[in-house]
Motif scaffolding. Structure first.
Motif, PDB file in Angstrom:
ATOM      1  N   CYS A  48     -31.601 -14.324 -17.843  1.00 42.12           N
ATOM      2  CA  CYS A  48     -31.691 -14.408 -19.304  1.00 42.12           C
ATOM      3  C   CYS A  48     -32.883 -15.268 -19.706  1.00 42.12           C
ATOM      4  CB  CYS A  48     -30.415 -15.013 -19.887  1.00 42.12           C
ATOM      5  SG  CYS A  48     -29.054 -13.858 -19.959  1.00 42.12           S
ATOM      6  N   ILE A  83     -36.384  -9.347 -13.579  1.00 46.25           N
ATOM      7  CA  ILE A  83     -35.095  -9.689 -14.178  1.00 46.25           C
ATOM      8  C   ILE A  83     -33.962  -8.984 -13.431  1.00 46.25           C
ATOM      9  CG2 ILE A  83     -33.658  -9.345 -16.240  1.00 46.25           C
ATOM     10  CD1 ILE A  83     -36.128  -9.858 -17.914  1.00 46.25           C
ATOM     11  N   TYR A  84     -34.184  -7.726 -13.126  1.00 41.72           N
ATOM     12  CA  TYR A  84     -33.164  -6.939 -12.439  1.00 41.72           C
ATOM     13  C   TYR A  84     -32.777  -7.589 -11.105  1.00 41.72           C
ATOM     14  CZ  TYR A  84     -30.957  -2.985 -10.089  1.00 41.72           C
ATOM     15  OH  TYR A  84     -30.082  -2.178  -9.413  1.00 41.72           O
ATOM     16  N   ARG A  85     -33.801  -8.060 -10.385  1.00 42.20           N
ATOM     17  CA  ARG A  85     -33.527  -8.664  -9.077  1.00 42.20           C
ATOM     18  C   ARG A  85     -32.577  -9.845  -9.186  1.00 42.20           C
ATOM     19  NH1 ARG A  85     -38.698  -8.064  -7.730  1.00 42.20           N
ATOM     20  NH2 ARG A  85     -39.259 -10.223  -8.056  1.00 42.20           N
ATOM     21  N   TYR A  86     -32.703 -10.614 -10.245  1.00 42.03           N
ATOM     22  CA  TYR A  86     -31.845 -11.791 -10.363  1.00 42.03           C
ATOM     23  C   TYR A  86     -30.490 -11.466 -10.991  1.00 42.03           C
ATOM     24  CZ  TYR A  86     -35.549 -14.792  -8.776  1.00 42.03           C
ATOM     25  OH  TYR A  86     -36.492 -15.388  -7.990  1.00 42.03           O
ATOM     26  N   PHE A 127     -39.781  -5.807 -29.730  1.00 40.67           N
ATOM     27  CA  PHE A 127     -40.530  -6.151 -28.517  1.00 40.67           C
ATOM     28  C   PHE A 127     -39.761  -7.024 -27.555  1.00 40.67           C
ATOM     29  CE2 PHE A 127     -43.560  -5.183 -31.814  1.00 40.67           C
ATOM     30  CZ  PHE A 127     -44.292  -4.199 -31.178  1.00 40.67           C
ATOM     31  N   ILE A 128     -38.546  -7.333 -27.905  1.00 46.15           N
ATOM     32  CA  ILE A 128     -37.741  -8.135 -26.993  1.00 46.15           C
ATOM     33  C   ILE A 128     -37.238  -7.229 -25.882  1.00 46.15           C
ATOM     34  CG2 ILE A 128     -35.680  -9.569 -26.835  1.00 46.15           C
ATOM     35  CD1 ILE A 128     -37.247 -10.909 -28.853  1.00 46.15           C
ATOM     36  N   PRO A 129     -37.417  -7.638 -24.634  1.00 41.22           N
ATOM     37  CA  PRO A 129     -36.964  -6.759 -23.563  1.00 41.22           C
ATOM     38  C   PRO A 129     -35.445  -6.579 -23.599  1.00 41.22           C
ATOM     39  CG  PRO A 129     -37.562  -8.902 -22.695  1.00 41.22           C
ATOM     40  CD  PRO A 129     -37.961  -8.901 -24.128  1.00 41.22           C
ATOM     41  N   ASP A 161     -25.876   1.332  -5.072  1.00 32.43           N
ATOM     42  CA  ASP A 161     -26.453   0.108  -5.617  1.00 32.43           C
ATOM     43  C   ASP A 161     -25.602  -0.515  -6.708  1.00 32.43           C
ATOM     44  OD1 ASP A 161     -28.523   0.157  -3.954  1.00 32.43           O
ATOM     45  OD2 ASP A 161     -30.033   0.798  -5.405  1.00 32.43           O
ATOM     46  N   TYR A 205     -31.188  -6.974 -19.994  1.00 35.15           N
ATOM     47  CA  TYR A 205     -30.439  -8.150 -19.577  1.00 35.15           C
ATOM     48  C   TYR A 205     -29.416  -8.557 -20.634  1.00 35.15           C
ATOM     49  CZ  TYR A 205     -33.171 -11.121 -22.662  1.00 35.15           C
ATOM     50  OH  TYR A 205     -33.741 -11.685 -23.757  1.00 35.15           O
ATOM     51  N   ASN A 225     -21.402  -4.380  -8.713  1.00 36.26           N
ATOM     52  CA  ASN A 225     -21.400  -4.635 -10.159  1.00 36.26           C
ATOM     53  C   ASN A 225     -20.245  -3.907 -10.819  1.00 36.26           C
ATOM     54  OD1 ASN A 225     -23.722  -6.237 -10.214  1.00 36.26           O
ATOM     55  ND2 ASN A 225     -25.040  -4.429 -10.220  1.00 36.26           N
ATOM     56  N   GLN A 281     -33.650 -16.506  -2.967  1.00 39.52           N
ATOM     57  CA  GLN A 281     -34.653 -15.513  -2.541  1.00 39.52           C
ATOM     58  C   GLN A 281     -35.976 -16.139  -2.109  1.00 39.52           C
ATOM     59  OE1 GLN A 281     -35.247 -12.287  -5.341  1.00 39.52           O
ATOM     60  NE2 GLN A 281     -33.103 -12.320  -5.908  1.00 39.52           N
ATOM     61  N   GLY A 286     -35.943 -13.307 -19.429  1.00 41.69           N
ATOM     62  CA  GLY A 286     -36.034 -12.340 -20.518  1.00 41.69           C
ATOM     63  C   GLY A 286     -36.455 -13.014 -21.819  1.00 41.69           C
ATOM     64  N   VAL A 287     -35.917 -14.189 -22.059  1.00 45.67           N
ATOM     65  CA  VAL A 287     -36.246 -14.910 -23.283  1.00 45.67           C
ATOM     66  C   VAL A 287     -37.727 -15.302 -23.294  1.00 45.67           C
ATOM     67  CG1 VAL A 287     -35.877 -17.075 -24.500  1.00 45.67           C
ATOM     68  CG2 VAL A 287     -33.918 -15.745 -23.729  1.00 45.67           C
ATOM     69  N   PRO A 294     -25.181 -13.290  -8.451  1.00 45.04           N
ATOM     70  CA  PRO A 294     -26.313 -13.028  -9.339  1.00 45.04           C
ATOM     71  C   PRO A 294     -26.626 -14.275 -10.149  1.00 45.04           C
ATOM     72  CG  PRO A 294     -24.435 -11.593  -9.836  1.00 45.04           C
ATOM     73  CD  PRO A 294     -23.974 -12.556  -8.814  1.00 45.04           C
ATOM     74  N   ARG A 295     -27.878 -14.434 -10.514  1.00 52.22           N
ATOM     75  CA  ARG A 295     -28.234 -15.582 -11.350  1.00 52.22           C
ATOM     76  C   ARG A 295     -28.502 -15.049 -12.755  1.00 52.22           C
ATOM     77  NH1 ARG A 295     -32.813 -18.956  -9.118  1.00 52.22           N
ATOM     78  NH2 ARG A 295     -31.942 -20.402 -10.632  1.00 52.22           N
ATOM     79  N   TYR A 296     -27.431 -14.752 -13.430  1.00 56.37           N
ATOM     80  CA  TYR A 296     -27.571 -14.123 -14.739  1.00 56.37           C
ATOM     81  C   TYR A 296     -28.219 -15.061 -15.753  1.00 56.37           C
ATOM     82  CZ  TYR A 296     -26.506 -11.109 -18.629  1.00 56.37           C
ATOM     83  OH  TYR A 296     -26.620 -10.315 -19.714  1.00 56.37           O
ATOM     84  N   PHE A 318     -28.075   3.529 -17.325  1.00 54.36           N
ATOM     85  CA  PHE A 318     -27.430   2.232 -17.169  1.00 54.36           C
ATOM     86  C   PHE A 318     -26.208   2.064 -18.079  1.00 54.36           C
ATOM     87  CE2 PHE A 318     -27.826  -2.532 -16.855  1.00 54.36           C
ATOM     88  CZ  PHE A 318     -27.461  -2.556 -15.531  1.00 54.36           C
ATOM     89  N   PHE A 345     -28.916  -8.165 -11.353  1.00 50.29           N
ATOM     90  CA  PHE A 345     -28.078  -7.038 -10.940  1.00 50.29           C
ATOM     91  C   PHE A 345     -28.253  -6.608  -9.494  1.00 50.29           C
ATOM     92  CE2 PHE A 345     -28.904  -6.478 -15.517  1.00 50.29           C
ATOM     93  CZ  PHE A 345     -27.610  -6.685 -15.954  1.00 50.29           C
ATOM     94  N   ASN A 346     -29.102  -7.311  -8.755  1.00 54.58           N
ATOM     95  CA  ASN A 346     -29.330  -6.898  -7.381  1.00 54.58           C
ATOM     96  C   ASN A 346     -28.026  -6.965  -6.584  1.00 54.58           C
ATOM     97  OD1 ASN A 346     -30.095  -6.523  -4.790  1.00 54.58           O
ATOM     98  ND2 ASN A 346     -31.826  -7.919  -4.860  1.00 54.58           N
ATOM     99  N   PHE A 367     -40.192 -13.986 -21.684  1.00 53.79           N
ATOM    100  CA  PHE A 367     -41.019 -12.778 -21.822  1.00 53.79           C
ATOM    101  C   PHE A 367     -41.007 -12.280 -23.269  1.00 53.79           C
ATOM    102  CE2 PHE A 367     -41.419  -8.047 -21.228  1.00 53.79           C
ATOM    103  CZ  PHE A 367     -42.759  -8.081 -20.884  1.00 53.79           C
ATOM    104  N   GLY A 368     -39.798 -12.242 -23.855  1.00 55.85           N
ATOM    105  CA  GLY A 368     -39.676 -11.755 -25.227  1.00 55.85           C
ATOM    106  C   GLY A 368     -40.467 -12.599 -26.195  1.00 55.85           C
ATOM    107  N   ARG A 403     -18.476 -11.832  -2.492  1.00 55.87           N
ATOM    108  CA  ARG A 403     -18.675 -12.047  -3.920  1.00 55.87           C
ATOM    109  C   ARG A 403     -17.371 -11.835  -4.678  1.00 55.87           C
ATOM    110  NH1 ARG A 403     -23.970  -9.136  -6.504  1.00 55.87           N
ATOM    111  NH2 ARG A 403     -22.865  -8.923  -8.466  1.00 55.87           N
ATOM    112  N   ILE A 454     -24.642  -7.640 -20.701  1.00 54.66           N
ATOM    113  CA  ILE A 454     -23.353  -8.326 -20.530  1.00 54.66           C
ATOM    114  C   ILE A 454     -22.731  -8.720 -21.875  1.00 54.66           C
ATOM    115  CG2 ILE A 454     -22.249 -10.405 -19.601  1.00 54.66           C
ATOM    116  CD1 ILE A 454     -23.533  -9.871 -17.006  1.00 54.66           C
ATOM    117  N   ARG A 483     -44.142 -15.889  -9.061  1.00 58.38           N
ATOM    118  CA  ARG A 483     -43.708 -14.493  -9.096  1.00 58.38           C
ATOM    119  C   ARG A 483     -43.514 -14.001 -10.524  1.00 58.38           C
ATOM    120  NH1 ARG A 483     -44.346 -13.292  -4.536  1.00 58.38           N
ATOM    121  NH2 ARG A 483     -42.960 -13.611  -2.777  1.00 58.38           N
TER     122      ARG A 483
END
Lengths: 491, 330, 272
Positions: free
Chosen positions: B300, B282-285, C111-113, A86, C116, A90, A423, B303-304, B294-296, C207, B287-288, B306-307, A114, C119, B94
């Motif tokens: 982000c 987040i992982y799916r977008y 509490f910030i995830p 996986d 991500y 990366n 997706q 993540g923002v 990827p849509r890094y 990770f 690091f999948n 959610f945070g 990629r 990088i 989602r």
């Protein structure tokens, strides 16, 4: 109340253990903290190969093979870098960013593109000799159809046989099937449905008729391929260049699974399986009578139960007749590539050349039972192996070349990449809920279809605006007949 | 008795009342000396602040920045898209589904795991129970058991076709047809239950620590007063450990917000996204490996969002918890 | 007294069920590949084998990975301890201007995830030129604020009696001397707690060690090595179980050692 005393003692003890452990491990690794610049011994050239130790035992296998290679090439030292499956793509990307990329690496399918799109892969044409070309089946290295070329240049080398990654089978555990009175492998969807019901009924909660892994919606795809154009994998009918999520063949495949799930003739809990081992185990134990398999799964099942009485058959087709074949988009799938930043391209090529040698392919075949890209390395042996013969026969019967917009034009490549990357517009998003909740698929499909069509138009504009002309025409191959093999010169 | 040993389990609560520091008036006037007076303190803070800025603040700010780009995580981010990623996150069904699941995980950890662990901790805290150290170890083992292994074992145990638990349920006649624990409708509660199982040991150890702070003589006194078990719990134990409870609550909340490993090992967010949480989203977008690109930037943004929401929710509860904390320590 | 015995009737079966997955892991480590898949759930292997261990040891390079993991975890824990103890002391004792802001900021980031943000962290470590050794991974693990340890130390130091410090100062001890000679040794319970938690986390980390050892697989840790048993086509359960068993033993030993300190550490820090 004597706690502080105890505390001190146990703390000392732990410090002692820690210190001892650090001393032992630390002496050897302490320098690893900052990193030493370790140079290869003598005047050898070190070639870094980044690979995935897959399947089980591959780690050892590659080391042995490269040891052999080093014997013949005393000036080269091969360093293997292994990554979990996986993380491989990366890992390659990060190591390039870090400025310390491998010379040779394994990047499959999408992963290859990629890396390729970032300009990190070296073209290989300058190294290719006639002898090299002659190892591959005739014509299979044609730039238009090889699958290994981009923009007319050779960029990657294959590992497995072209049809290996495309062909699918129906596996029947004969002992389990007999319980339900099923003695021949079902040939049509309807027969499969009935057989699954009969076996499940007779199985009394111990044996079930049918199951599969949903992962990447493969389960529905395998059925759809027998009923209509297989390009619908990506939601598109390449005859018209339009979205085709509402195509009857897809609806029929989804309905078939919906019915089987609702009738509980599939192993309960199949929808939550995330590991293919689950399918193999259930099948080898006789708890599952039938499933649709990729070739490697035949090997996995055999590993678990070499004596298993099983039939390898073609995937059943609709009773109304075959409407399509499993679509092969190219002669091969990308796998081994060479870094454009390699400091020792000559030596790196020697490694690549070795990975595409008959010896290596023969060894790989013998170790893992995988049919590899160089047919001549295994053809004689495979013909006398019942399982492998079945694989080859069924591949010949059920796999056909189909158009490949990615290879046909730059615009097609960009468009397909955009579509695959989205997706939310993939039909598996609506197919699985329909199957699990026993809901009609049509309405959701029509809805998503309209969205996909809009997305294609929007992307065609956006991509053209960036300088690569792209349009529906890049996705349209009007002369393609899904029941005939496609020839790229047709367009 | 233990006034100098600072923390000995025998310390009593009233000692704690006003913290010794903060002499009320003077410091304001001595401005010029402030910096020098605190010089060493700043030196001691420096390593932490340095690392904090480098490894917490900067990556966060950088992620905010990236969230305005359509960027795949490689090379420089050039394609500025303004708030497009944010509108997409905020309108994504989602995402909100994953968000809701993340909070359900926390809710279960707080409302189920914490009280249960407290009860067990009270039992294991009793000196009269023999082998309590062994029990503690056993209950702690799931915490250290490798998550990947947990995923495999439970998949085998819960298997509707021949799995141990279904066999048990069927042989005792509790159910006629097998329970599909990981089906679309029941996967989330199942994974949550396993999350409780896996985290229970940690919370238990926290509570055991908290119980150490209850002075033995308070129990004695309550016994003399003729209080029974539940009464002692309500009137003696809980008031004393309440302030620690607030801290444990925060710790549990923080831990339970991120069940990534477990979800990935058990269900990979499935079936049909039933167990999707923000971390897997987040992982799916980002690091999948199956993605073409990827849509890094988008990851982000997710993540923002959610945070920020988590932070606001915690901040809202802040005053309430603070009051509880202070009330308890008085 | 006698009532206490009744609890064993409940606790013993509960605990046995509770640790079943753990026991399964250990027994699977001793089963043959075929028995793992076909043999089901029995706890005792039919025939004992050490194949899985040898495979784990060879293919997953567990010898190397084990010593890497020790170095990685110990260094990480040392940094976390040092940084959080000094800052906890600075924040916990004496009214520091700006203390509220700092603590508030720390709690806010709690509490910030994460994940991500990998990088930017990667770019930073790479920019510092630390990407060739384990130190990059150590910094990326130990660097992000460890809010809970800081708060634990802060609470613990705040609760220490003022006289202790005053007396030392009277003797002419300097600030660092007071900290290292008097205060820190008294904070053993918190040290134990923080060490245990961070050690466990570092030991199992996946990770970050993966990302930071991409080019140097010989530097990988056990947590990363574990994933080589997950193939694209099949998972090697036996090898995984053996690897997990090997890697868990040190953790359990440490838990046993530190359990008591640990309980006191939390209690002591929070009580104040």
């Amino acid at each position: 109340m004597m706690e502080p005393e105890l505390t001190r003692r146990s703390l000392l003890r732990i410090l002692g253990v820690g210190a001892a452990a650090t001393a032992v491990g630390g002496l050897t690794t302490a320098c690893n903290l900052v990193g030493s610049s370790d140079k290869p011994s003598g005047d050898k050239v070190r070639i870094k190969v980044m690979l995935v130790p897959d399947p089980t035992g591959a780690s050892q296998f590659y080391r042995e093979q490269f040891d052999r290679f080093e014997e013949k090439n005393p000036d080269i030292e091969v360093q293997i870098i292994e990554n979990p499956t996986d993380q491989q793509v990366n890992a390659i990307e990060l190591s390039f960013q870090q400025g310390d990329p491998p010379d040779v690496f394994r990047a499959q399918d999408n992963g290859f593109d990629r890396i390729f799109d970032r300009g990190w892969i070296a073209p290989l044409d300058q190294y290719v000799t006639d002898e090299f070309t002659s190892r591959f089946p005739e014509g299979s290295l044609d730039p238009a159809t090889s699958g290994l070329h981009r923009d007319g240049k050779l960029y990657t080398l294959p590992l497995v046989w072209g049809k290996w990654s495309v062909v699918r089978f129906l596996l029947v555990n004969n002992t389990a099937a007999k319980v339900g009175g099923v003695t021949t492998a079902p040939k049509t969807w309807e027969e499969l449905e009935q057989a699954a019901a009969a076996i499940t009924r007779a199985g009394g909660g111990r044996t079930f008729g049918f199951a599969g892994l949903w992962s990447k919606s493969n389960l529905a795809r395998m059925f759809q391929h027998t009923a209509g154009p297989s390009s619908i994998d990506n939601g598109i009918d390449l005859r018209t260049g339009r979205a085709a999520i509402n195509h009857p063949s897809l609806a029929a495949a989804v309905d078939l699974l919906t019915r089987m799930h609702a009738a509980k003739t599939m192993t309960p809990g199949w929808e939550s399986w995330t590991d293919a081992s689950k399918v193999h185990t259930a099948f080898a134990k006789g708890e599952l009578a039938m499933f649709l398999a990729a070739p490697y799964q035949i090997n996995e099942v055999r590993k678990l139960n070499p004596q298993l009485d099983m039939t390898i058959a073609a995937v059943p087709v609709p009773a109304a007749g075959r409407g399509g074949y499993s679509g092969q988009t190219a002669s091969f799938s990308p796998l081994w590539s060479m870094s454009a930043q390699s400091k020792h391209p000559e030596q790196a090529w020697k490694v690549m050349d070795f990975l595409a040698s008959k010896d290596f392919h023969r060894a790989y075949y013998e170790k893992f039972g995988t049919l590899t890209a160089l047919e001549s390395a295994w053809q004689d042996k495979a013909a006398s192996n019942a399982d492998q013969k079945a694989i080859m026969d069924i591949a010949a019967e059920t796999v056909r070349l189909i158009p490949n917009p990615v290879l046909a034009s730059k615009g097609g490549k960009e468009l397909m990449s955009a579509i695959r990357g989205k997706q939310d517009l993939q039909w598996s998003e609506i197919a699985l809920p329909a199957i699990l909740r026993n809901q009609p698929f049509d309405r959701a499909a029509a809805d998503l279809n309209a969205k996909l069509d809009a997305f294609i138009d929007e992307q065609a504009k956006a991509i053209s605006a960036k300088g690569t002309p792209a349009s529906r025409a890049d996705l349209t191959f009007p002369t393609w007949n899904p029941l005939q093999p496609f020839n790229p010169s047709q367009k | 008795m233990t006034s100098t040993s600072t923390v000995g389990p025998g310390g009593t609560t009233e000692q704690v009342a006003p913290p010794p520091q903060r002499p009320p008036a003077t410091p304001r006037r001595r401005r010029p000396g402030t910096l020098r007076r605190h010089a060493w303190q700043y030196v001691f803070l420096a390593p932490m602040l340095l690392l904090f800025v480098a490894f917490t603040l900067w990556p966060m700010v950088a992620s905010w920045w990236y969230s305005f780009f359509d960027w795949d995580g490689v090379g420089p981010a050039t394609e500025w898209v303004g708030f497009a990623n944010f509108t997409e996150v905020l309108t994504s069904g989602r995402f909100w589904h994953a968000f809701r699941n993340s909070f359900l995980f926390s809710l279960v950890a707080i409302c189920v795991e914490m009280p249960l662990a407290l009860l067990v901790a009270i039992l294991l805290n009793s000196r009269r129970l023999r082998g309590r150290n062994l029990y503690r170890l056993l209950l702690f083992l799931p915490v250290v058991t490798t998550t990947a292994v947990v995923g495999i074992v439970f998949a085998v145990l819960l298997d509707p076709a021949g799995g141990f638990i279904n066999e048990l349920l069927r042989s005792t006649g509790l159910v006629d047809s097998p329970v599909t624990f990981l089906s679309e409708s029941s996967a989330l509660p199942t994974v949550m239950a396993i999350d409780v199982w896996k985290g229970f040991g940690i919370t238990l150890v926290y509570w055991l620590a908290a119980l150490q702070t209850v002075p033995e003589d308070l129990y004695e006194a309550s016994k003399v007063d003729g209080a029974n078990g539940p009464q002692t719990l309500r009137h003696v134990t809980i008031p004393v450990i309440a302030p620690i409870g607030v801290v444990i609550l925060l710790l549990t909340f923080q831990r339970s917000m991120n069940p990534f490993d477990l979800v990935q090992a058990m269900t990979q967010a499935g079936p049909n996204y039933a167990t999707d949480v923000v971390a897997t989203y987040i992982y799916r977008y980002a690091f999948n490996p199956e993605l073409n690109a990827p849509r890094y930037g988008f990851a982000c943004a997710a993540g923002v969002v959610f945070g920020v929401i988590t932070l606001v929710m915690t901040a809202l509860q802040g005053p309430l918890l603070r009051r509880q904390y202070l009330k308890g320590s008085r | 007294m006698r009532r206490m015995h009744l609890w064993h009737l409940l606790l013993i079966p509960l605990c046995l069920a509770w640790i079943y997955p753990f026991v399964w892991m250990i027994s699977t480590a001793f089963k043959s590949e075929r028995e793992v898949f076909l043999g089901g759930l029995s706890v005792l292997p039919k025939e004992w084998t050490l194949d899985n261990f040898t495979r784990a040891w060879d293919t997953a390079h567990f010898g190397t990975y084990l010593s890497n993991t020790v170095v990685f975890s110990v260094t990480t824990v040392a940094i976390v301890l040092l940084v959080s103890a000094t800052s906890g002391y600075a924040l916990g004792r004496g009214s520091l201007p700006g203390k509220k802001v700092i603590v508030g900021l720390l709690i806010a980031t709690m509490f910030i995830p994460h994940g991500y943000t990998i990088i930017p962290i990667f770019k930073l470590v790479d920019g510092l030129g630390l990407n060739n050794g384990l130190l990059g991974a150590v910094l990326a693990t130990a660097g992000p604020a460890h809010v809970v340890p800081i708060l634990l130390f802060m609470g613990y130091f705040a609760g220490m009696p003022q006289e202790l410090e005053d007396a030392a100062r009277m003797d002419g001890a300097s600030y660092p001397r007071i900290f290292f000679r008097i205060m820190l040794p008294l904070a053993k319970p918190v040290i134990g707690t923080v060490a245990l938690f961070n050690f466990m986390a570092a030991w199992n980390a996946f990770f970050i060690p993966l990302v930071f050892t991409l080019g140097r697989p010989e530097l990988r840790t056990l947590g990363v090595g574990m994933y080589s048993f997950f193939g694209q086509e099949a998972t090697d359960w036996g090898g995984l179980a053996a690897a997990a068993t090997i890697s868990l033993l040190p953790i359990i030993a440490i838990f046993l050692f530190l359990q008591r300190t640990f309980v006191e550490g939390i209690a002591g820090a929070v009580k104040s």
